[in-house]
Design a protein around this motif. Structure first.
Motif, PDB file in Angstrom:
ATOM      1  N   LEU A  88       0.828  -1.208   0.000  1.00  0.00           N
ATOM      2  CA  LEU A  88       0.000   0.000   0.000  1.00  0.00           C
ATOM      3  C   LEU A  88       0.863   1.259   0.000  1.00  0.00           C
ATOM      4  N   LEU A  89       1.922   1.268   0.810  1.00  0.00           N
ATOM      5  CA  LEU A  89       2.799   2.435   0.879  1.00  0.00           C
ATOM      6  C   LEU A  89       3.478   2.681  -0.472  1.00  0.00           C
ATOM      7  N   MET A  90       3.994   1.605  -1.084  1.00  0.00           N
ATOM      8  CA  MET A  90       4.614   1.770  -2.395  1.00  0.00           C
ATOM      9  C   MET A  90       3.575   2.129  -3.448  1.00  0.00           C
ATOM     10  N   GLY A  91       2.373   1.590  -3.318  1.00  0.00           N
ATOM     11  CA  GLY A  91       1.321   1.904  -4.276  1.00  0.00           C
ATOM     12  C   GLY A  91       0.958   3.376  -4.285  1.00  0.00           C
ATOM     13  N   LEU A  92       0.972   3.995  -3.122  1.00  0.00           N
ATOM     14  CA  LEU A  92       0.689   5.435  -3.050  1.00  0.00           C
ATOM     15  C   LEU A  92       1.773   6.236  -3.770  1.00  0.00           C
ATOM     16  N   LEU A  93       3.014   5.787  -3.657  1.00  0.00           N
ATOM     17  CA  LEU A  93       4.095   6.460  -4.391  1.00  0.00           C
ATOM     18  C   LEU A  93       3.962   6.210  -5.898  1.00  0.00           C
ATOM     19  N   TYR A  94       3.598   4.975  -6.275  1.00  0.00           N
ATOM     20  CA  TYR A  94       3.344   4.704  -7.695  1.00  0.00           C
ATOM     21  C   TYR A  94       2.246   5.630  -8.214  1.00  0.00           C
ATOM     22  N   GLY A  95       1.220   5.826  -7.394  1.00  0.00           N
ATOM     23  CA  GLY A  95       0.132   6.706  -7.790  1.00  0.00           C
ATOM     24  C   GLY A  95       0.600   8.134  -7.999  1.00  0.00           C
ATOM     25  N   LEU A  96       1.492   8.601  -7.117  1.00  0.00           N
ATOM     26  CA  LEU A  96       2.017   9.959  -7.253  1.00  0.00           C
ATOM     27  C   LEU A  96       2.813  10.109  -8.543  1.00  0.00           C
ATOM     28  N   ILE A  97       3.603   9.089  -8.877  1.00  0.00           N
ATOM     29  CA  ILE A  97       4.363   9.127 -10.130  1.00  0.00           C
ATOM     30  C   ILE A  97       3.419   9.146 -11.322  1.00  0.00           C
ATOM     31  N   ALA A  98       2.379   8.321 -11.270  1.00  0.00           N
ATOM     32  CA  ALA A  98       1.477   8.173 -12.408  1.00  0.00           C
ATOM     33  C   ALA A  98       0.551   9.366 -12.595  1.00  0.00           C
ATOM     34  N   LEU A 153       7.594   2.327 -16.639  1.00  0.00           N
ATOM     35  CA  LEU A 153       6.775   1.233 -17.142  1.00  0.00           C
ATOM     36  C   LEU A 153       5.601   0.971 -16.204  1.00  0.00           C
ATOM     37  N   ILE A 154       5.872   0.987 -14.901  1.00  0.00           N
ATOM     38  CA  ILE A 154       4.793   0.815 -13.927  1.00  0.00           C
ATOM     39  C   ILE A 154       3.804   1.976 -14.030  1.00  0.00           C
ATOM     40  N   ALA A 155       4.323   3.187 -14.249  1.00  0.00           N
ATOM     41  CA  ALA A 155       3.443   4.353 -14.359  1.00  0.00           C
ATOM     42  C   ALA A 155       2.525   4.240 -15.571  1.00  0.00           C
ATOM     43  N   GLY A 180      -2.433   3.297  -8.892  1.00  0.00           N
ATOM     44  CA  GLY A 180      -1.164   3.104  -8.206  1.00  0.00           C
ATOM     45  C   GLY A 180      -1.322   2.263  -6.950  1.00  0.00           C
ATOM     46  N   ILE A 181      -2.376   2.527  -6.200  1.00  0.00           N
ATOM     47  CA  ILE A 181      -2.648   1.743  -4.984  1.00  0.00           C
ATOM     48  C   ILE A 181      -2.907   0.288  -5.347  1.00  0.00           C
ATOM     49  N   ILE A 182      -3.705   0.069  -6.400  1.00  0.00           N
ATOM     50  CA  ILE A 182      -4.005  -1.299  -6.834  1.00  0.00           C
ATOM     51  C   ILE A 182      -2.727  -2.014  -7.260  1.00  0.00           C
TER      52      ILE A 182
END
Length: 292
Positions: A14-24, A229-231, A250-252
């Protein structure tokens, strides 16, 4: 596997997903504004991480303090990229889509090459910071402080972006330009100014993420490629052009990544991400929250 271990893994995801979300979110904002995919988005993240590292090395500025400075610098950089490159690419008379793709893709290659030339391919890291190496325990679940703070920053940034888009005059101009870039000129809105500020805002968001990630992730010229790529997957999963969809996506992605790592070897954790993405593409091609 115990229930505690599962919760621990999901909390980390979840913590990393929030950062992925910020990037995306920055990528989704630019796409929603102009229908242009920024293929240099990962390199924007890489530049932000290097900027954070050098501010730490030469000026002893902790990444937590330098994050706003890096975000501001990336805002200017993003606006300049639009004014000097993208603005002319979108005016192409023929094969406009390919011109837009190759202009940002070429920018990514140039940025990565220059970084390798000037800074070498060596791995670098912020050796010590206020948050580095610290953890907190919440109900028996141990959370790394850098990722926890990064998640809180991501939530705050998304909240600020939501208020900015919905409560300010520029935000309303941004939404109007997204709806009809041609019609806004009739009411005196300079679409090039809006596009430049939109690119700057998108770059600032990824700059903020890069500054936080520099605390706990190695910094090297190719670091942006995997996160980009993740973004892209996150934006497509949430729905192209949907800022909320990118953040939720990103959370998902973070949760799916953590779940896959529990079931498969960690080296195969990306398998779950792309499997979920393909499932969504087949069932709902426009993404979970997309309207396109």
């Amino acid at each position: 596997m115990t229930a505690e271990a599962i919760i621990q893994s999901l909390a980390s995801g979840l913590l990393m997903g929030l950062l992925y979300g910020l990037i995306a979110v920055g990528l989704a904002l630019i796409f929603g504004l102009m229908d242009v995919v920024n293929f240099a988005h990962g390199e924007f993240l890489m530049i932000a991480m290097y900027a954070t590292f050098f501010l730490f090395v030469f000026f002893a500025i902790d990444p937590l303090l330098s994050a706003p400075l890096v975000a501001a610098a990336l805002f200017v950089f993003g606006a300049v990229v639009y004014l000097l490159i993208v603005r002319f690419a979108v005016r192409a008379k023929a094969n406009a889509g390919m011109v837009q793709i190759f202009s940002t893709f070429g920018l990514a290659i140039v940025m990565r090459g220059l970084t390798q030339y000037f800074f070498t391919p060596d791995y670098r890291s912020v050796t010590h910071s206020w948050l580095g190496g610290k953890t907190v325990s919440v109900a028996g679940i141990f959370l790394p402080v850098p990722q926890l703070v990064g998640a809180l920053v991501a939530i705050a940034a998304f909240g600020g972006l939501y208020l900015f888009i919905n409560r300010t005059d520029f935000g309303r101009a941004l939404e109007a330009t997204r709806e009809d870039a041609g019609a806004v000129a009739l009411v005196g809105i300079d679409k090039n100014k809006v596009f430049a500020l939109g690119w700057g805002l998108g770059a600032a968001l990824v700059g903020l993420a890069g500054a936080i990630m520099a605390i706990f992730f190695y910094i090297y010229p190719d670091v942006g490629a995997s996160f980009a790529l993740i973004a892209y997957v996150t934006v497509a999963l949430g729905g192209f052009g949907s800022v909320f969809g990118a953040f939720a996506g990103g959370i998902i992605v973070g949760l799916v990544e953590a779940t896959t790592a529990m079931l498969l070897p960690p080296s195969l954790k990306a398998v779950g991400i792309y499997a979920v993405y393909l499932l969504v593409v087949f069932v709902r091609p426009r993404g979970l929250f997309g309207s396109m």
